[in-house]
Design a protein around this motif. Structure first.
Motif, PDB file in Angstrom:
ATOM      1  N   PHE A  44      37.792  35.858  40.548  1.00  0.00           N
ATOM      2  CA  PHE A  44      38.220  34.798  41.459  1.00  0.00           C
ATOM      3  C   PHE A  44      37.168  33.697  41.410  1.00  0.00           C
ATOM      4  N   SER A  45      37.615  32.449  41.286  1.00  0.00           N
ATOM      5  CA  SER A  45      36.649  31.355  41.295  1.00  0.00           C
ATOM      6  C   SER A  45      36.104  31.172  42.708  1.00  0.00           C
ATOM      7  N   THR A  46      34.817  30.863  42.787  1.00  0.00           N
ATOM      8  CA  THR A  46      34.203  30.636  44.101  1.00  0.00           C
ATOM      9  C   THR A  46      34.831  29.422  44.774  1.00  0.00           C
ATOM     10  N   ALA A  47      35.243  28.427  43.998  1.00  0.00           N
ATOM     11  CA  ALA A  47      35.861  27.238  44.581  1.00  0.00           C
ATOM     12  C   ALA A  47      37.180  27.586  45.262  1.00  0.00           C
ATOM     13  N   PHE A  48      37.991  28.448  44.618  1.00  0.00           N
ATOM     14  CA  PHE A  48      39.260  28.864  45.221  1.00  0.00           C
ATOM     15  C   PHE A  48      39.015  29.644  46.505  1.00  0.00           C
ATOM     16  N   LEU A  49      38.115  30.612  46.458  1.00  0.00           N
ATOM     17  CA  LEU A  49      37.845  31.423  47.645  1.00  0.00           C
ATOM     18  C   LEU A  49      37.278  30.575  48.778  1.00  0.00           C
ATOM     19  N   ARG A  50      36.431  29.619  48.434  1.00  0.00           N
ATOM     20  CA  ARG A  50      35.862  28.744  49.462  1.00  0.00           C
ATOM     21  C   ARG A  50      36.969  27.925  50.138  1.00  0.00           C
ATOM     22  N   ASP A  51      37.918  27.415  49.352  1.00  0.00           N
ATOM     23  CA  ASP A  51      39.031  26.676  49.943  1.00  0.00           C
ATOM     24  C   ASP A  51      39.901  27.575  50.816  1.00  0.00           C
ATOM     25  N   ILE A  52      40.073  28.824  50.391  1.00  0.00           N
ATOM     26  CA  ILE A  52      40.829  29.778  51.203  1.00  0.00           C
ATOM     27  C   ILE A  52      40.117  30.010  52.539  1.00  0.00           C
ATOM     28  N   CYS A  53      38.796  30.176  52.489  1.00  0.00           N
ATOM     29  CA  CYS A  53      38.027  30.381  53.719  1.00  0.00           C
ATOM     30  C   CYS A  53      38.175  29.200  54.663  1.00  0.00           C
ATOM     31  N   HIS A  54      38.062  27.989  54.149  1.00  0.00           N
ATOM     32  CA  HIS A  54      38.164  26.797  54.982  1.00  0.00           C
ATOM     33  C   HIS A  54      39.561  26.683  55.598  1.00  0.00           C
ATOM     34  N   LEU A  55      40.593  27.054  54.827  1.00  0.00           N
ATOM     35  CA  LEU A  55      41.948  27.021  55.367  1.00  0.00           C
ATOM     36  C   LEU A  55      42.131  28.067  56.472  1.00  0.00           C
ATOM     37  N   CYS A  56      41.541  29.243  56.279  1.00  0.00           N
ATOM     38  CA  CYS A  56      41.589  30.281  57.318  1.00  0.00           C
ATOM     39  C   CYS A  56      40.917  29.793  58.606  1.00  0.00           C
ATOM     40  N   LEU A  57      39.748  29.191  58.456  1.00  0.00           N
ATOM     41  CA  LEU A  57      39.037  28.678  59.637  1.00  0.00           C
ATOM     42  C   LEU A  57      39.842  27.574  60.315  1.00  0.00           C
ATOM     43  N   ARG A  58      40.452  26.729  59.528  1.00  0.00           N
ATOM     44  CA  ARG A  58      41.252  25.627  60.079  1.00  0.00           C
ATOM     45  C   ARG A  58      42.434  26.144  60.870  1.00  0.00           C
ATOM     46  N   HIS A  59      43.049  27.239  60.390  1.00  0.00           N
ATOM     47  CA  HIS A  59      44.242  27.771  61.050  1.00  0.00           C
ATOM     48  C   HIS A  59      43.932  29.022  61.890  1.00  0.00           C
ATOM     49  N   ARG A  60      42.646  29.240  62.169  1.00  0.00           N
ATOM     50  CA  ARG A  60      42.201  30.311  63.084  1.00  0.00           C
ATOM     51  C   ARG A  60      42.647  31.700  62.626  1.00  0.00           C
ATOM     52  N   ILE A  61      42.473  31.954  61.354  1.00  0.00           N
ATOM     53  CA  ILE A  61      42.708  33.292  60.800  1.00  0.00           C
ATOM     54  C   ILE A  61      41.364  33.980  60.718  1.00  0.00           C
ATOM     55  N   GLY A  62      41.250  35.137  61.362  1.00  0.00           N
ATOM     56  CA  GLY A  62      39.938  35.740  61.589  1.00  0.00           C
ATOM     57  C   GLY A  62      39.414  36.666  60.505  1.00  0.00           C
ATOM     58  N   GLN A  63      40.277  37.124  59.587  1.00  0.00           N
ATOM     59  CA  GLN A  63      39.820  38.100  58.593  1.00  0.00           C
ATOM     60  C   GLN A  63      40.449  37.818  57.238  1.00  0.00           C
ATOM     61  N   LEU A  64      39.678  38.105  56.194  1.00  0.00           N
ATOM     62  CA  LEU A  64      40.185  38.233  54.827  1.00  0.00           C
ATOM     63  C   LEU A  64      40.040  39.699  54.433  1.00  0.00           C
ATOM     64  N   TYR A  65      40.916  40.188  53.573  1.00  0.00           N
ATOM     65  CA  TYR A  65      40.901  41.598  53.205  1.00  0.00           C
ATOM     66  C   TYR A  65      40.906  41.746  51.685  1.00  0.00           C
ATOM     67  N   THR A  66      40.196  42.750  51.206  1.00  0.00           N
ATOM     68  CA  THR A  66      40.259  43.111  49.797  1.00  0.00           C
ATOM     69  C   THR A  66      40.997  44.438  49.669  1.00  0.00           C
ATOM     70  N   THR A  67      41.599  44.670  48.511  1.00  0.00           N
ATOM     71  CA  THR A  67      42.317  45.921  48.269  1.00  0.00           C
ATOM     72  C   THR A  67      41.625  46.702  47.155  1.00  0.00           C
ATOM     73  N   PRO A  68      41.882  48.007  47.058  1.00  0.00           N
ATOM     74  CA  PRO A  68      41.328  48.779  45.929  1.00  0.00           C
ATOM     75  C   PRO A  68      41.895  48.356  44.576  1.00  0.00           C
ATOM     76  N   TRP A  69      42.914  47.502  44.582  1.00  0.00           N
ATOM     77  CA  TRP A  69      43.524  47.015  43.343  1.00  0.00           C
ATOM     78  C   TRP A  69      42.892  45.699  42.914  1.00  0.00           C
ATOM     79  N   LYS A  70      41.726  45.367  43.519  1.00  0.00           N
ATOM     80  CA  LYS A  70      40.914  44.200  43.137  1.00  0.00           C
ATOM     81  C   LYS A  70      41.619  42.881  43.418  1.00  0.00           C
TER      82      LYS A  70
END
Length: 489
Positions: free
Chosen positions: A249-275
């Motif tokens: 996963f590119s750090t730029a993509f994940l960073r944008d995902i984090c900012h969108l979560c914060l903007r829309h008040r989503i409190g958690q990101l999750y990883t799966t055993p399927w990577k």
């Protein structure tokens, strides 16, 4: 966690306890990574995060890692991540009592970094494996009580705890058992049974834990891997799963995902055993914002299930290349793999699981060989394996897998044909659930199942164990037939 000198290009592992992290915490990690030139990260089969560093980058990052209190290791995995089915909560499970609050309580109770692998899973889901840990806590029918399956380190030997463990005792019991389990070498089921009984007796005698007797052993549900990618509806919201064919996963993509979560008040990101990663609680009215991020980073969704249902070891380019090669052939041939999942096991003691396992044997020159195995009932959570083909050259793996899939669906078809089209009455229940007898090698735990026979030794399907020749031996370790143990399922 104390660091050490590393070789150029070493990996740093960051444990994401239970496979969950807040968007703010992840963003606080990603920003300095990008500042030192790290542009991509990976997620592991134990829901952890990895990235590669050189000496200069490490020197710049170490203070940040310590200051933000991330549980990290450099080029080692002495403290494995705690795996949990927290990611499946509300999406892939219907557990009557385990919810977000319970997972958080359990994970917060670990005020130490366990050296044993710990799994905390809901029995009603199939996304997260049950038995890949050393201490496997699985929900029971009783609120706040868990079944416990011990798997002794560096072995496939299990012990079933005879009592249920209270939620509040999971971390304390782990800390209690670790010193007695680390370093133990258990070579057989009988040794495991003896040691497991001693451990349980010691825990009960300590008086520190609240155990509850149970006469109901844990019964594994039928396996069905859920489709864990793309936008999906649940309740009045959406969830998004993202899988990357390259496992990066590119750090730029994940960073944008984090900012969108914060903007829309989503409190958690999750990883799966399927990577892969999963984001929950997306409001339908914000769908356009998420599409915009996916577009910006050219993220493809909706891969075929026969690509999503593969397990490979973390950072193994050979296994990843083999997976991609086999998936390419299976997609081209339009092969159905529903109810199956596959694992490529390059290291003998890795935690790779699956209903079908490609077990690496050796390589010479440009050739390599594998044993093709499957669990007796094709449930990937099973702890036993039947050898389907022995010493298969890599180029022939696709043909063997196709044959195995064909055999699996023929078996499924015959099973369905025999099932009644009505609910069984009390009088027919025993007949519709016959006793099944298999035989297990005491040395390597390989199963001989009369339903399948043993194609590696030209034993036809349906051959009873007692009808095998006296010269028959284990297809993996060549242990004599006379030493096999009878198992009644």
């Amino acid at each position: 966690m104390q660091s050490k000198t590393i070789k150029k290009g070493q990996f740093i592992k960051v444990n994401l306890s239970g496979g969950a992290i807040s968007p703010g915490e992840l963003a606080n990690l990603l920003i300095p990574l990008e500042e030192v030139g790290i542009t991509e990260v990976k997620f592991g089969s134990r829901q952890q995060l990895y990235f590669r560093v050189n000496d200069t980058q490490l020197e710049e990052l170490e203070y940040i890692l310590i200051n933000q209190e991330f549980a990290y290791e450099i080029g080692e995995d002495i403290y494995p991540n705690i795996v949990s089915s927290y990611v499946a909560d509300g999406l892939f499970n219907q557990g009557p009592w385990v919810r977000e609050g319970v997972y958080k309580d359990v994970l917060d109770s670990f005020e130490f970094n366990p050296q044993l692998k710990v799994n905390v899973v809901d029995c009603t889901q199939s996304l997260v494996p049950y038995y890949t840990g050393n201490l496997n806590f699985i929900t029971s029918e009783f609120s706040n009580y868990w079944h416990l399956q011990l798997r002794f380190p560096k072995s496939n030997v299990f012990y079933t705890w005879s009592t249920l463990v209270n939620t509040d005792d999971i971390a304390r019991l782990t800390l209690f058992l670790e010193p007695m389990m680390i370093g133990t070498l258990v070579a057989s089921s009988s040794e495991g049974q003896t040691l497991g009984q001693k451990l349980e007796a010691s825990a009960i005698a300590s008086g520190k834990f609240l155990f509850q007797p149970t006469e109901q052993p844990f019964m594994e549900p039928a396996f069905k891997l859920p489709y864990y990618e793309g936008f999906n509806n649940y309740q009045d919201r959406l969830w998004l799963g993202v899988y990357r064919r390259s496992e990066t996963f590119s750090t730029a993509f994940l960073r944008d995902i984090c900012h969108l979560c914060l903007r829309h008040r989503i409190g958690q990101l999750y990883t799966t055993p399927w990577k892969s990663i999963i984001i929950k609680d997306i409001q339908p009215t914000t769908r356009a914002d998420w599409d915009s991020v996916l577009d910006r980073h050219r993220i493809n969704l909706r891969h075929a299930l026969n690509e999503l249902n593969w397990m490979t070891e973390d950072f193994d380019p050979i296994a990843l290349a083999l997976k991609q090669e086999l998936v390419h052939h299976m997609n081209w041939l339009d092969i159905r793999t529903y109810k199956l999942c596959f694992g490529i096991k390059m290291q003998p003691k890795s935690g790779i699981w699956g209903s079908v396992i490609l077990r690496f044997i050796e390589s010479k020159g440009d050739k390599s060989w594998f044993n093709v195995q499957h669990t007796p009932d094709f449930n990937p959570n099973s702890r036993d394996f039947v050898t389907y083909r022995k010493r298969v050259e890599r180029a022939e793996l696709i043909n063997v897998i196709l044959a195995l899939c064909e055999d699996f669906y023929q078996l499924q078809g015959s099973t369905v044909a025999q099932e009644p089209h009505h609910l069984p009455t009390q009088a027919t229940t025993e007949k519709s659930n016959p006793v099944r007898v298999t035989y297990q090698c005491p040395a390597c735990q390989t199963i001989y199942d009369p339903i399948w026979g043993d194609s590696t030794q030209h034993v036809a399907a349906g051959t009873l164990f007692e009808n095998l020749p006296a010269t028959y031996c284990c297809s993996i370790c060549e242990t004599e037939k006379s030493t096999f143990k009878k198992l009644i399922n």
